[in-house]
Design a protein around this motif. Structure first.
Motif, PDB file in Angstrom:
ATOM      1  N   ASP A 129       0.863  -1.183   0.000  1.00 55.61           N
ATOM      2  CA  ASP A 129       0.000   0.000   0.000  1.00 55.61           C
ATOM      3  C   ASP A 129       0.901   1.235   0.000  1.00 55.61           C
ATOM      4  OD1 ASP A 129      -1.635   2.191   0.699  1.00 55.61           O
ATOM      5  OD2 ASP A 129      -3.012   0.907   1.815  1.00 55.61           O
ATOM      6  N   PRO A 130       0.772   2.123  -1.007  1.00 56.82           N
ATOM      7  CA  PRO A 130       1.657   3.291  -1.061  1.00 56.82           C
ATOM      8  C   PRO A 130       1.389   4.320   0.029  1.00 56.82           C
ATOM      9  CG  PRO A 130      -0.015   3.417  -2.786  1.00 56.82           C
ATOM     10  CD  PRO A 130      -0.142   2.055  -2.160  1.00 56.82           C
ATOM     11  N   HIS A 131       0.256   4.234   0.711  1.00 58.13           N
ATOM     12  CA  HIS A 131      -0.129   5.244   1.696  1.00 58.13           C
ATOM     13  C   HIS A 131       0.167   4.842   3.142  1.00 58.13           C
ATOM     14  CE1 HIS A 131      -2.004   7.243  -1.651  1.00 58.13           C
ATOM     15  NE2 HIS A 131      -2.754   6.181  -1.891  1.00 58.13           N
ATOM     16  N   ARG A 132       0.261   3.552   3.395  1.00 52.55           N
ATOM     17  CA  ARG A 132       0.583   3.071   4.733  1.00 52.55           C
ATOM     18  C   ARG A 132       1.342   1.761   4.579  1.00 52.55           C
ATOM     19  NH1 ARG A 132      -2.347  -1.230   6.318  1.00 52.55           N
ATOM     20  NH2 ARG A 132      -4.148  -1.786   5.040  1.00 52.55           N
ATOM     21  N   TYR A 133       2.083   1.386   5.615  1.00 53.16           N
ATOM     22  CA  TYR A 133       2.894   0.178   5.489  1.00 53.16           C
ATOM     23  C   TYR A 133       2.017  -1.071   5.539  1.00 53.16           C
ATOM     24  CZ  TYR A 133       6.102  -3.585   6.287  1.00 53.16           C
ATOM     25  OH  TYR A 133       6.778  -4.776   6.178  1.00 53.16           O
ATOM     26  N   ALA A 134       2.134  -1.885   4.500  1.00 45.72           N
ATOM     27  CA  ALA A 134       1.485  -3.189   4.436  1.00 45.72           C
ATOM     28  C   ALA A 134       2.532  -4.158   3.905  1.00 45.72           C
ATOM     29  CB  ALA A 134       0.263  -3.157   3.510  1.00 45.72           C
ATOM     30  N   ALA A 135       2.921  -5.105   4.720  1.00 48.80           N
ATOM     31  CA  ALA A 135       4.054  -5.972   4.402  1.00 48.80           C
ATOM     32  C   ALA A 135       3.925  -6.618   3.024  1.00 48.80           C
ATOM     33  CB  ALA A 135       4.194  -7.051   5.472  1.00 48.80           C
ATOM     34  N   ASN A 136       5.017  -6.586   2.270  1.00 46.82           N
ATOM     35  CA  ASN A 136       5.109  -7.243   0.971  1.00 46.82           C
ATOM     36  C   ASN A 136       5.959  -8.497   1.142  1.00 46.82           C
ATOM     37  OD1 ASN A 136       5.614  -8.105  -1.618  1.00 46.82           O
ATOM     38  ND2 ASN A 136       6.180  -6.095  -2.416  1.00 46.82           N
ATOM     39  N   PRO A 137       5.347  -9.687   1.169  1.00 47.37           N
ATOM     40  CA  PRO A 137       6.110 -10.917   1.418  1.00 47.37           C
ATOM     41  C   PRO A 137       7.246 -11.133   0.423  1.00 47.37           C
ATOM     42  CG  PRO A 137       3.757 -11.336   1.604  1.00 47.37           C
ATOM     43  CD  PRO A 137       3.908  -9.952   1.040  1.00 47.37           C
ATOM     44  N   GLU A 138       7.046 -10.735  -0.836  1.00 50.42           N
ATOM     45  CA  GLU A 138       8.101 -10.919  -1.839  1.00 50.42           C
ATOM     46  C   GLU A 138       9.301 -10.029  -1.526  1.00 50.42           C
ATOM     47  OE1 GLU A 138       8.628 -11.128  -6.714  1.00 50.42           O
ATOM     48  OE2 GLU A 138       6.757 -10.378  -5.835  1.00 50.42           O
ATOM     49  N   TRP A 139       9.036  -8.783  -1.092  1.00 52.37           N
ATOM     50  CA  TRP A 139      10.133  -7.895  -0.700  1.00 52.37           C
ATOM     51  C   TRP A 139      10.867  -8.468   0.507  1.00 52.37           C
ATOM     52  CZ3 TRP A 139      11.997  -5.260   3.453  1.00 52.37           C
ATOM     53  CH2 TRP A 139      12.941  -4.246   3.207  1.00 52.37           C
ATOM     54  N   GLU A 140      10.108  -8.980   1.479  1.00 54.45           N
ATOM     55  CA  GLU A 140      10.731  -9.538   2.677  1.00 54.45           C
ATOM     56  C   GLU A 140      11.673 -10.684   2.314  1.00 54.45           C
ATOM     57  OE1 GLU A 140      10.751  -8.585   5.731  1.00 54.45           O
ATOM     58  OE2 GLU A 140       9.283  -6.974   5.589  1.00 54.45           O
ATOM     59  N   ALA A 141      11.241 -11.565   1.405  1.00 53.99           N
ATOM     60  CA  ALA A 141      12.080 -12.695   1.002  1.00 53.99           C
ATOM     61  C   ALA A 141      13.354 -12.207   0.318  1.00 53.99           C
ATOM     62  CB  ALA A 141      11.294 -13.629   0.086  1.00 53.99           C
ATOM     63  N   CYS A 142      13.213 -11.226  -0.578  1.00 55.17           N
ATOM     64  CA  CYS A 142      14.385 -10.704  -1.280  1.00 55.17           C
ATOM     65  C   CYS A 142      15.292  -9.906  -0.347  1.00 55.17           C
ATOM     66  CB  CYS A 142      13.941  -9.839  -2.462  1.00 55.17           C
ATOM     67  SG  CYS A 142      13.280 -10.789  -3.846  1.00 55.17           S
ATOM     68  N   HIS A 143      14.707  -9.275   0.653  1.00 56.00           N
ATOM     69  CA  HIS A 143      15.506  -8.540   1.632  1.00 56.00           C
ATOM     70  C   HIS A 143      16.405  -9.502   2.414  1.00 56.00           C
ATOM     71  CE1 HIS A 143      15.938  -6.430   5.651  1.00 56.00           C
ATOM     72  NE2 HIS A 143      16.490  -5.575   4.812  1.00 56.00           N
ATOM     73  N   GLY A 144      15.836 -10.614   2.858  1.00 54.23           N
ATOM     74  CA  GLY A 144      16.643 -11.609   3.548  1.00 54.23           C
ATOM     75  C   GLY A 144      17.724 -12.182   2.651  1.00 54.23           C
ATOM     76  N   ALA A 145      17.384 -12.413   1.366  1.00 54.22           N
ATOM     77  CA  ALA A 145      18.364 -12.956   0.424  1.00 54.22           C
ATOM     78  C   ALA A 145      19.504 -11.974   0.185  1.00 54.22           C
ATOM     79  CB  ALA A 145      17.673 -13.299  -0.895  1.00 54.22           C
ATOM     80  N   PHE A 146      19.197 -10.685   0.153  1.00 58.68           N
ATOM     81  CA  PHE A 146      20.236  -9.680  -0.043  1.00 58.68           C
ATOM     82  C   PHE A 146      21.227  -9.678   1.115  1.00 58.68           C
ATOM     83  CE2 PHE A 146      21.473  -5.313   1.224  1.00 58.68           C
ATOM     84  CZ  PHE A 146      22.406  -5.068   0.226  1.00 58.68           C
ATOM     85  N   HIS A 147      20.706  -9.624   2.333  1.00 61.10           N
ATOM     86  CA  HIS A 147      21.603  -9.588   3.493  1.00 61.10           C
ATOM     87  C   HIS A 147      22.420 -10.881   3.603  1.00 61.10           C
ATOM     88  CE1 HIS A 147      20.949  -5.792   5.566  1.00 61.10           C
ATOM     89  NE2 HIS A 147      19.713  -5.835   5.114  1.00 61.10           N
ATOM     90  N   LYS A 148      21.816 -11.995   3.230  1.00 59.11           N
ATOM     91  CA  LYS A 148      22.561 -13.254   3.277  1.00 59.11           C
ATOM     92  C   LYS A 148      23.649 -13.269   2.207  1.00 59.11           C
ATOM     93  CE  LYS A 148      21.981 -18.204   3.836  1.00 59.11           C
ATOM     94  NZ  LYS A 148      21.031 -19.294   4.103  1.00 59.11           N
ATOM     95  N   ALA A 149      23.340 -12.752   1.018  1.00 54.16           N
ATOM     96  CA  ALA A 149      24.327 -12.727  -0.065  1.00 54.16           C
ATOM     97  C   ALA A 149      25.568 -11.935   0.329  1.00 54.16           C
ATOM     98  CB  ALA A 149      23.698 -12.136  -1.327  1.00 54.16           C
ATOM     99  N   LEU A 150      25.373 -10.848   1.065  1.00 54.75           N
ATOM    100  CA  LEU A 150      26.512 -10.043   1.502  1.00 54.75           C
ATOM    101  C   LEU A 150      27.504 -10.869   2.326  1.00 54.75           C
ATOM    102  CD1 LEU A 150      24.722  -6.773   2.666  1.00 54.75           C
ATOM    103  CD2 LEU A 150      26.381  -6.919   0.789  1.00 54.75           C
ATOM    104  N   LEU A 151      26.991 -11.810   3.099  1.00 54.43           N
ATOM    105  CA  LEU A 151      27.820 -12.535   4.059  1.00 54.43           C
ATOM    106  C   LEU A 151      28.387 -13.840   3.514  1.00 54.43           C
ATOM    107  CD1 LEU A 151      25.554 -12.138   7.229  1.00 54.43           C
ATOM    108  CD2 LEU A 151      27.165 -10.495   6.243  1.00 54.43           C
ATOM    109  N   GLU A 152      27.824 -14.348   2.431  1.00 53.85           N
ATOM    110  CA  GLU A 152      28.160 -15.698   2.008  1.00 53.85           C
ATOM    111  C   GLU A 152      29.576 -15.831   1.460  1.00 53.85           C
ATOM    112  OE1 GLU A 152      24.797 -16.882  -0.445  1.00 53.85           O
ATOM    113  OE2 GLU A 152      24.132 -18.152   1.224  1.00 53.85           O
ATOM    114  N   GLY A 153      30.217 -14.706   1.149  1.00 52.93           N
ATOM    115  CA  GLY A 153      31.592 -14.790   0.694  1.00 52.93           C
ATOM    116  C   GLY A 153      32.575 -15.075   1.804  1.00 52.93           C
ATOM    117  N   CYS A 154      32.116 -15.106   3.044  1.00 52.14           N
ATOM    118  CA  CYS A 154      33.038 -15.318   4.168  1.00 52.14           C
ATOM    119  C   CYS A 154      33.528 -16.752   4.240  1.00 52.14           C
ATOM    120  CB  CYS A 154      32.394 -14.905   5.485  1.00 52.14           C
ATOM    121  SG  CYS A 154      31.170 -16.075   6.130  1.00 52.14           S
TER     122      CYS A 154
END
Length: 227
Positions: A129-154
């Motif tokens: 929802d552009p007017h108030r926060y309503a969780a986007n499950p697809e964004w949440e999944a990609c957000h977790g994948a992004f943060h994990k990708a940053l660390l996986e080179g360790c």
């Protein structure tokens, strides 16, 4: 019409299924901190009987996501400032160490995975929802994948697994922060700054941006808690 109660006697996995659903609803913020978990209401909402529901709530209490009230059932665990402080410090210590190692040792495949993960995340809206926060499950999944990708080179799977657990525990605080900060916070710019520094192999700048990213979330939630 309430859902039909599931046949708990014939389904030994019912308590596990209910536990997973309740856990997801707590972590996503659909069941907010401090909410009284009334057994009868939960049984109707989740389509389960009293026995598997009590077992699921007991497991959530053991995990620290629910609190047992003496003679009065359960409630969602409160969002305690001290608990959030400790969680943020733990994430910064663990993830900054992993990110430093990724910057030092990550190969071309790691770089490509970080670029792709950020690109996929940036294509999605944080809120449905552009007017108030309503969780986007697809964004949440990609957000977790992004943060994990940053660390996986360790190259340290146990460290990555520990960071994954901390990230999961932080979900309910992130949900609160997004609700409070939307739409003013430019999370995409924060992610971009981390990515650019990591790809430039500037470990000091990358971990500084990552720490600031988590500290900003904590500050938003702590301000709402009156601290």
């Amino acid at each position: 019409m309430p859902p039909t109660l599931l046949p708990e006697a014939r389904d030994p996995t019912l308590a596990t299924a209910v536990h997973l659903r309740l856990r997801e609803d707590i972590l996503s913020g659909r069941l907010p901190p401090g909410l009284k978990l009334k057994l009868r209401d939960l049984a109707e909402s989740y389509g389960a009987g009293a026995s598997p529901m009590r077992e699921a709530l007991s497991q959530l209490a053991a995990e620290g996501l629910a609190e047992r009230l003496e003679h009065r059932g359960f409630r969602v665990a409160a969002a305690a400032p001290n608990g959030l402080d400790g969680l943020i410090r733990s994430r910064i210590l663990a993830e900054c160490a992993a990110l430093r190692e990724s910057v030092a040792h990550g190969d071309a495949a790691w770089e490509e995975s970080v670029v792709l993960a950020e690109h996929r995340l940036n294509r999605l809206a944080v809120s449905l929802d552009p007017h108030r926060y309503a969780a986007n499950p697809e964004w949440e999944a990609c957000h977790g994948a992004f943060h994990k990708a940053l660390l996986e080179g360790c190259g340290a799977p146990p460290l990555i697994a520990f960071c994954d657990r901390l990230r999961e525990e932080a979900r309910r605080y992130r949900s609160a922060a997004k609700t409070l900060a939307y739409p003013g916070r430019d999370v995409a710019a924060e992610h971009r700054a981390i990515t650019e520094a990591a790809l430039a192999r500037d470990a000091d700048r990358a971990v500084a941006h990552l720490a600031a990213h988590y500290e900003r979330t904590g500050a938003i939630v702590l301000a709402d808690l009156g601290r």
